[in-house]
Design an enzyme around this catalytic site. Structure first.
Site, short mmCIF file in Angstrom:
data_model
loop_
_atom_site.label_atom_id
_atom_site.label_comp_id
_atom_site.label_asym_id
_atom_site.label_seq_id
_atom_site.Cartn_x
_atom_site.Cartn_y
_atom_site.Cartn_z
CB CYS A 135 -0.99 0.01 1.03
SG CYS A 135 -2.12 -1.39 1.29
CG HIS A 168 -3.31 3.33 1.81
ND1 HIS A 168 -3.78 2.72 0.79
CD2 HIS A 168 -3.37 2.32 2.79
CE1 HIS A 168 -4.08 1.60 0.81
NE2 HIS A 168 -3.87 1.31 2.03
CG ASN A 183 -6.64 -1.15 0.80
OD1 ASN A 183 -5.90 -0.62 -0.03
ND2 ASN A 183 -5.96 -1.58 1.82
#
Length: 332
Positions: free
Chosen positions: A117, A257, A287
Site C-alpha cells: 500500500c 492511503h 482498498n
C-alpha cells in the site's frame, strides 16, 4: 550550471473496472452485513476486474491512456515508467514493461516497485528523483493492483476490504517553487507476518500443499495493522511538517492511503486537520492498495489549485510507511 529542477505532477489518469461488488453482494457470500462493514471500514462498494482475460497491466494501461489523453502527450515522449504493484501479471517480467507495450511507450525504460500500500509513494519518490536529476523529462508513475486475484472470498476479514483499480501521474521538471519538496519513509520488516500472502514466493513456491492451505491469499492481523497504520502515518506526516517548518494550517489537502475510514479519520484527528481537507473515496473503491493515492488525485483533481500544499501518506505491508510533501502545480 543547470538550474535545479523540481518534479511536478502535470497530468493524472485513472481507471476502475465497471463491475461493482457491493456490501449487499458480500452478505450473500460470507457471514457479514452492510451496516457492520460501513461502521468498521467506511466501505460501501468496491470495483472488481471481472474479465479474467485482463490483469493488473491492463488496468495500468487504461490509466496511462487516460492520462496521455488528458495531458495531450504523445507516447513517444515518455522517458520512464514505474509501476507500483503487489499483484504483477507474472514473475520475472515487470508489469511496467507490459504497460509500455500496451500503451506504445517505445522510448521508455520501465520497472516495478513492490511496497504494497506504500508502493505508489515509494515509486513516486523514485520517479521524482529521476526528474530532479535533469536526465529525464517525462516520467509516469503508476499505482495498480488487482486485489481480487489474491483475496479469499470466503474470508470475511479480508474480502470486505479490497478492490481493484489503477491510477497514474505524469512528472515533469520545473524551476518554479512547486512540485515534490520532501519525503519521509520508514520500513520495519518485523511487521511482515501481520499482512502478507504466504505462498507463491521462493519461501513457499506454489505446490499442492500451498494451494490446499490457501496460502496464495492475503492474510492480515487487522488489529495490529490498524494501530501501526495510524501511528506510522501520523508520525511521518508530523515529521514532514517539522522538517519543512510547517503547521497543519499550512496544509490545504491530506491525501491518505484509503485502507480504512477509521484509520483516515484517526490520522486527520491526530494531526488536527478537519475532514473537509482530507480526500476520501474509500466508500466507492475500497482498498486498492498501491492505486489508492493516485486514484484520489484523479478523482479530486478539479479541487486542487496551483500552489496548494499537499501531504500524501500511506502505510502498507512490510511494514512500510511514509509521507510526501508537495506543492501542486498546473495540469496540462
Amino acid at each position: 550550471m543547470a538550474l535545479k529542477s523540481s518534479a511536478v505532477i502535470t497530468g493524472v489518469g485513472g481507471y476502475v473496472p465497471d463491475n461493482i461488488l457491493t456490501n449487499s453482494d458480500l452478505e450473500k457470500m460470507v457471514e457479514t452485513n452492510s451496516d457492520w462493514i460501513v461502521s468498521r471500514t467506511g466501505i460501501k462498494e468496491r470495483r472488481i476486474l471481472a474479465d479474467r482475460t485482463l490483469a493488473t497491466s491492463d488496468m495500468a494501461a487504461f490509466a496511462v491512456k487516460n492520462l496521455l489523453e488528458n495531458a495531450k502527450v504523445d507516447p513517444s515522449e515518455i522517458d520512464c515508467v514505474i509501476v507500483a504493484t503487489s499483484t504483477p501479471d507474472y514473475l520475472l517480467i515487470s508489469t511496467a514493461s507490459i504497460v509500455c507495450d500496451k500503451c506504445g511507450l517505445n522510448n521508455a525504460w520501465a520497472s516495478d516497485v513492490n511496497a504494497a500500500c506504500s508502493g505508489f509513494l515509494y515509486a513516486f519518490t523514485l520517479g521524482s528523483s529521476l526528474v530532479e536529476s535533469n536526465r529525464y523529462k517525462k516520467v509516469i508513475v503508476i499505482g495498480a493492483d488487482q486485489n481480487s486475484a489474491i483475496v479469499n472470498y470466503a474470508d470475511r476479514n479480508t474480502c470486505i476490504l479490497f478492490g481493484d483499480g489503477a491510477g497514474a501521474v505524469l512528472l515533469e521538471p520545473s524551476t518554479e517553487d512547486i512540485g515534490v519538496i520532501d519525503s519521509v519513509f520508514k520500513t520495519d520488516g518485523h511487521g511482515r507476518e501481520h499482512l502478507y500472502v504466504p505462498g507463491g514466493g521462493s519461501m513457499n513456491p506454489a505446490s499442492e500443499e500451498t494451494i490446499d492451505g490457501k496460502l496464495h491469499y492475503i492474510r492480515q492481523d487487522g488489529r495490529v495493522v490498524f494501530k501501526a497504520a495510524i501511528k506510522g502515518m501520523t508520525e511521518s506526516c508530523t515529521s514532514v511538517l517539522q522538517r519543512n517548518n510547517l503547521t497543519i494550517d499550512d496544509i490545504n489537502w491530506l491525501i491518505p492511503h484509503q485502507a480504512n475510514y477509521r484509520i483516515i479519520h484517526a490520522v486527520g484527528d491526530a494531526l488536527g486537520l478537519p475532514e473537509s481537507r482530507v480526500k476520501i473515496n474509500i466508500d466507492r473503491y475500497g482498498n486498492t492498495t498501491a492505486a489508492t493515492i493516485p486514484l484520489a488525485l484523479w478523482d479530486y483533481k478539479e479541487d486542487f489549485k496551483e500552489n496548494d500544499n499537499m501531504i500524501l501518506t500511506a502505510f502498507g505491508a512490510g511494514f512500510s510507511w511514509g509521507a510526501t510533501y508537495l506543492k501542486w502545480g498546473k495540469l496540462r
